[in-house]
Design an enzyme around this catalytic site. Structure first.
Site: not given
Length: 104
Positions: A18, A22, A41, A76-77
């Site tokens: 993860y 990112h 963010y 992206w999902w």
């Protein structure tokens, strides 16, 4: 400027993947978020529960949660679906959180 917070669930043992994904956030996704008014963010990780806590500062009426129909977001999902809890359309299971305290 509004502040939004939500939580998501990471699959066990996936924090490294993860984080790596990112750290290489696609430039087109970053631009899309900024264009949607997201100026900050942050995502935090609770290793005891595999919970991801996300925080955004957003100008305007939208935020990242309002971009679900955009092809970049859907891509992206799909890219992230193997390492986190998702709905059948690959969107992350995301629960909005209510702000109960803010100090300026």
């Amino acid at each position: 400027m509004k502040r939004l917070a939500f939580k998501m669930k990471l699959n066990p043992g996936q924090i490294k993947a993860y984080t790596e994904r990112h750290n290489q956030l696609w430039p087109e996704l970053k631009k899309l978020l900024k264009d949607a008014g997201v100026s900050e963010y942050s995502i935090f990780f609770d290793q005891e529960t595999n919970t991801l806590f996300a925080f955004q500062k957003v100008s305007g009426d939208g935020g990242s949660q309002d971009l679900s129909d955009h092809p970049i977001v859907q891509k992206w999902w799909a890219f992230m679906a193997d390492i986190m809890e998702t709905h059948p359309d690959n969107s992350p299971v995301s629960k909005p959180l209510s702000e109960v305290f803010f100090m300026e």
